[in-house]
Design a protein around this motif. Structure first.
Motif, PDB file in Angstrom:
ATOM      1  N   ILE A  63      -9.500   7.058  -1.574  1.00  0.00           N
ATOM      2  CA  ILE A  63      -8.185   6.740  -1.037  1.00  0.00           C
ATOM      3  C   ILE A  63      -8.198   5.342  -0.422  1.00  0.00           C
ATOM      4  O   ILE A  63      -9.134   4.960   0.272  1.00  0.00           O
ATOM      5  CB  ILE A  63      -7.759   7.750   0.052  1.00  0.00           C
ATOM      6  CG1 ILE A  63      -7.580   9.145  -0.545  1.00  0.00           C
ATOM      7  CG2 ILE A  63      -6.463   7.312   0.727  1.00  0.00           C
ATOM      8  CD1 ILE A  63      -7.235  10.207   0.483  1.00  0.00           C
ATOM      9  N   TYR A  96      -5.552   3.276   2.050  1.00  0.00           N
ATOM     10  CA  TYR A  96      -4.334   3.446   2.837  1.00  0.00           C
ATOM     11  C   TYR A  96      -3.590   2.134   3.008  1.00  0.00           C
ATOM     12  O   TYR A  96      -4.201   1.108   3.314  1.00  0.00           O
ATOM     13  CB  TYR A  96      -4.653   4.018   4.217  1.00  0.00           C
ATOM     14  CG  TYR A  96      -5.023   5.472   4.187  1.00  0.00           C
ATOM     15  CD1 TYR A  96      -4.046   6.454   4.109  1.00  0.00           C
ATOM     16  CD2 TYR A  96      -6.343   5.873   4.216  1.00  0.00           C
ATOM     17  CE1 TYR A  96      -4.383   7.799   4.064  1.00  0.00           C
ATOM     18  CE2 TYR A  96      -6.701   7.204   4.178  1.00  0.00           C
ATOM     19  CZ  TYR A  96      -5.704   8.160   4.102  1.00  0.00           C
ATOM     20  OH  TYR A  96      -6.035   9.481   4.048  1.00  0.00           O
ATOM     21  N   TYR A 140      -1.510   0.605   5.464  1.00  0.00           N
ATOM     22  CA  TYR A 140      -1.200   0.836   6.867  1.00  0.00           C
ATOM     23  C   TYR A 140      -1.627  -0.399   7.630  1.00  0.00           C
ATOM     24  O   TYR A 140      -2.756  -0.851   7.508  1.00  0.00           O
ATOM     25  CB  TYR A 140      -1.988   2.050   7.358  1.00  0.00           C
ATOM     26  CG  TYR A 140      -1.831   2.369   8.819  1.00  0.00           C
ATOM     27  CD1 TYR A 140      -0.804   3.190   9.246  1.00  0.00           C
ATOM     28  CD2 TYR A 140      -2.714   1.866   9.762  1.00  0.00           C
ATOM     29  CE1 TYR A 140      -0.653   3.500  10.579  1.00  0.00           C
ATOM     30  CE2 TYR A 140      -2.576   2.176  11.105  1.00  0.00           C
ATOM     31  CZ  TYR A 140      -1.538   2.986  11.502  1.00  0.00           C
ATOM     32  OH  TYR A 140      -1.397   3.287  12.817  1.00  0.00           O
ATOM     33  N   GLN A 165      -6.216   7.494  -5.056  1.00  0.00           N
ATOM     34  CA  GLN A 165      -4.864   7.313  -4.552  1.00  0.00           C
ATOM     35  C   GLN A 165      -4.763   6.078  -3.664  1.00  0.00           C
ATOM     36  O   GLN A 165      -5.673   5.790  -2.899  1.00  0.00           O
ATOM     37  CB  GLN A 165      -4.428   8.526  -3.729  1.00  0.00           C
ATOM     38  CG  GLN A 165      -4.416   9.817  -4.514  1.00  0.00           C
ATOM     39  CD  GLN A 165      -3.905  10.954  -3.674  1.00  0.00           C
ATOM     40  OE1 GLN A 165      -2.709  11.134  -3.558  1.00  0.00           O
ATOM     41  NE2 GLN A 165      -4.816  11.708  -3.089  1.00  0.00           N
ATOM     42  N   VAL A 225      -2.309   5.211  -0.744  1.00  0.00           N
ATOM     43  CA  VAL A 225      -1.371   5.977   0.073  1.00  0.00           C
ATOM     44  C   VAL A 225      -0.568   5.055   0.980  1.00  0.00           C
ATOM     45  O   VAL A 225      -1.129   4.319   1.783  1.00  0.00           O
ATOM     46  CB  VAL A 225      -2.122   7.024   0.923  1.00  0.00           C
ATOM     47  CG1 VAL A 225      -1.155   7.804   1.802  1.00  0.00           C
ATOM     48  CG2 VAL A 225      -2.914   7.968   0.028  1.00  0.00           C
ATOM     49  N   GLU A 264       1.213   4.976   4.074  1.00  0.00           N
ATOM     50  CA  GLU A 264       1.119   5.871   5.223  1.00  0.00           C
ATOM     51  C   GLU A 264       2.454   6.063   5.931  1.00  0.00           C
ATOM     52  O   GLU A 264       3.243   5.149   6.089  1.00  0.00           O
ATOM     53  CB  GLU A 264       0.068   5.350   6.215  1.00  0.00           C
ATOM     54  CG  GLU A 264      -0.333   6.350   7.266  1.00  0.00           C
ATOM     55  CD  GLU A 264      -0.758   7.680   6.678  1.00  0.00           C
ATOM     56  OE1 GLU A 264      -0.115   8.695   7.005  1.00  0.00           O
ATOM     57  OE2 GLU A 264      -1.727   7.716   5.913  1.00  0.00           O
ATOM     58  N   ASN A 265       2.690   7.292   6.379  1.00  0.00           N
ATOM     59  CA  ASN A 265       3.935   7.715   7.009  1.00  0.00           C
ATOM     60  C   ASN A 265       3.955   7.301   8.473  1.00  0.00           C
ATOM     61  O   ASN A 265       3.525   8.026   9.346  1.00  0.00           O
ATOM     62  CB  ASN A 265       4.060   9.236   6.868  1.00  0.00           C
ATOM     63  CG  ASN A 265       5.403   9.732   7.316  1.00  0.00           C
ATOM     64  OD1 ASN A 265       6.346   8.969   7.430  1.00  0.00           O
ATOM     65  ND2 ASN A 265       5.495  11.018   7.566  1.00  0.00           N
ATOM     66  N   LEU A 284       1.072   6.808  -3.768  1.00  0.00           N
ATOM     67  CA  LEU A 284       1.630   7.973  -3.080  1.00  0.00           C
ATOM     68  C   LEU A 284       2.385   7.586  -1.825  1.00  0.00           C
ATOM     69  O   LEU A 284       1.828   7.003  -0.895  1.00  0.00           O
ATOM     70  CB  LEU A 284       0.503   8.941  -2.711  1.00  0.00           C
ATOM     71  CG  LEU A 284       0.905  10.160  -1.889  1.00  0.00           C
ATOM     72  CD1 LEU A 284       1.839  11.067  -2.680  1.00  0.00           C
ATOM     73  CD2 LEU A 284      -0.334  10.917  -1.436  1.00  0.00           C
ATOM     74  N   ASP A 285       3.667   7.938  -1.760  1.00  0.00           N
ATOM     75  CA  ASP A 285       4.474   7.833  -0.548  1.00  0.00           C
ATOM     76  C   ASP A 285       4.133   9.053   0.299  1.00  0.00           C
ATOM     77  O   ASP A 285       4.410  10.178  -0.079  1.00  0.00           O
ATOM     78  CB  ASP A 285       5.952   7.823  -0.927  1.00  0.00           C
ATOM     79  CG  ASP A 285       6.873   7.688   0.273  1.00  0.00           C
ATOM     80  OD1 ASP A 285       6.518   8.169   1.372  1.00  0.00           O
ATOM     81  OD2 ASP A 285       7.960   7.119   0.107  1.00  0.00           O
ATOM     82  N   ASN A 286       3.544   8.823   1.474  1.00  0.00           N
ATOM     83  CA  ASN A 286       3.009   9.926   2.277  1.00  0.00           C
ATOM     84  C   ASN A 286       3.985  10.416   3.344  1.00  0.00           C
ATOM     85  O   ASN A 286       3.626  10.588   4.492  1.00  0.00           O
ATOM     86  CB  ASN A 286       1.693   9.497   2.937  1.00  0.00           C
ATOM     87  CG  ASN A 286       0.910  10.685   3.453  1.00  0.00           C
ATOM     88  OD1 ASN A 286       1.063  11.783   2.930  1.00  0.00           O
ATOM     89  ND2 ASN A 286       0.083  10.467   4.447  1.00  0.00           N
ATOM     90  N   GLY A 287       5.241  10.620   3.001  1.00  0.00           N
ATOM     91  CA  GLY A 287       6.168  11.214   3.954  1.00  0.00           C
ATOM     92  C   GLY A 287       7.566  10.653   3.864  1.00  0.00           C
ATOM     93  O   GLY A 287       7.836   9.691   3.148  1.00  0.00           O
TER      94      GLY A 287
END
Length: 140
Positions: A7, A9, A11, A41, A43, A45-46, A70-73
């Protein structure tokens, strides 16, 4: 090849922000993700606000993304931007459908490569949510 665990991220400890990842080589390929695209992935982050990950490649080289985006939220707007004069290829992956909400094309060439077995771009091989937006810019 850049393969950090399984993964990466997106962020930056800021409500809104832009991050960039890419290649500076003028020939050849740089790979991000797994060798075969399985279970890797990137990601978004949400944490609220927009997350714009810019895939940048200089002219003559190619950046190959073997990962699910991936949209995490629900509190993050996942944005993928293709910039720079080079080629960025997004390969179908085994980790599931990508859920990017907006694509920005501001330079270079973007290639969405389907599954090796059948070239399919549907189902688990798609590259954005069905309601995604696209912005086209750049030029001479």
């Amino acid at each position: 090849m850049f393969n950090w665990a399984n993964i990466l991220y997106v962020y930056n400890n800021n409500r809104d922000g832009t991050l960039s990842i890419g290649g500076e080589q003028e020939s050849g390929k740089v790979y991000i993700g797994s060798a075969d695209g399985a279970n890797y992935q990137i990601v978004f982050e949400n944490q609220g606000g927009d997350r714009d990950l810019r895939f940048t490649q200089v002219r003559g080289g190619e950046l190959v993304i073997n990962a699910r985006l991936l949209d995490n939220g629900s509190s993050v707007n996942a944005i993928a931007t293709v910039s720079g004069p080079g080629t960025v290829t997004f390969n179908a992956n085994g980790a599931g459908a990508s859920t990017v909400e907006r694509w920005n094309f501001t330079g270079g060439e973007a290639v969405w490569q389907g599954q090796v077995s059948d070239g399919g771009l549907l189902g688990d091989n798609r590259f954005a949510v069905s309601t995604a937006q696209a912005l086209f810019g750049g030029g001479i």
